[in-house]
Write an enzyme that holds these catalytic residues in place. Structure first.
Site, short mmCIF file in Angstrom:
data_model
loop_
_atom_site.label_atom_id
_atom_site.label_comp_id
_atom_site.label_asym_id
_atom_site.label_seq_id
_atom_site.Cartn_x
_atom_site.Cartn_y
_atom_site.Cartn_z
N HIS A 124 6.42 -1.71 3.74
CA HIS A 124 6.17 -3.10 4.13
C HIS A 124 5.43 -3.81 3.02
O HIS A 124 4.56 -3.24 2.37
CB HIS A 124 5.38 -3.18 5.44
N GLY A 135 -3.95 3.51 0.78
CA GLY A 135 -4.39 2.99 2.07
C GLY A 135 -3.27 2.71 3.04
O GLY A 135 -3.44 1.96 4.00
N GLN A 136 -2.11 3.33 2.82
CA GLN A 136 -0.98 3.11 3.73
C GLN A 136 -1.23 3.81 5.06
O GLN A 136 -1.65 4.97 5.08
CB GLN A 136 0.32 3.64 3.10
N ASN A 181 0.86 -1.18 0.00
CA ASN A 181 0.00 0.00 0.00
C ASN A 181 0.90 1.23 0.00
O ASN A 181 1.83 1.32 0.80
CB ASN A 181 -0.90 0.01 1.25
#
Ligand code: 5GP
Ligand code: ZN
Length: 112
Positions: free
Chosen positions: A98, A91-92, A85
């Site tokens: 990651h 939507g991070q 993301n």
């Protein structure tokens, strides 16, 4: 710098670590969205995918191979979903890059 995932790397915040090498760690997501849901992160802080540079090529490949190895170990031979993301529209929520790995259920498309 106040980064949650840097603190996990440093061991200052506990996490269920399932893989570690010189460059990356993998640990179980605290709010799993599938029977298998872990995150692969670099030990070095990089905020987001959009902040990657040419110098990070090898590191990103390393993250992908760590994801493959741990997914196999976790019994995801039937397949799995990998997600980065990126930033707000992506939507991070945690700004330390990651790679999500989700498995052991049928994924759907399109994602939400
Ligand atoms: P993002 O939304 O940034 O792509 O994903 C962040 C992920 O980190 C979420 O799936 C969330 O559940 C997970 N997460 C947030 N805080 C923690 C934590 O303290 N420990 C662990 N293991 N996972 C976390
Ligand atoms: Zn960080």
């Amino acid at each position: 710098m106040d980064c949650l995932f840097c603190k996990i790397v440093e061991g200052k915040i506990p996490a269920k670590k399932i893989y570690e090498d010189d460059q990356v760690i993998a640990f179980e997501d605290i709010n799993p969205q599938a029977p298998v849901h872990f995150l692969v992160i670099p030990k070095r802080h990089i905020a987001s995918l959009i902040d990657l540079t040419e110098d990070d090529r090898e590191l990103v490949g390393h993250m992908v191979f760590a994801a493959q190895k741990v997914a196999r170990e976790q019994g995801c031979e039937k397949g799995f979903r990998t997600v980065f993301n990126c930033n707000e529209d992506g939507g991070q929520t945690v700004y330390h890059i990651h790679l999500h790995v989700l498995g052991k259920r049928q994924m759907t498309w399109p994602p939400g």
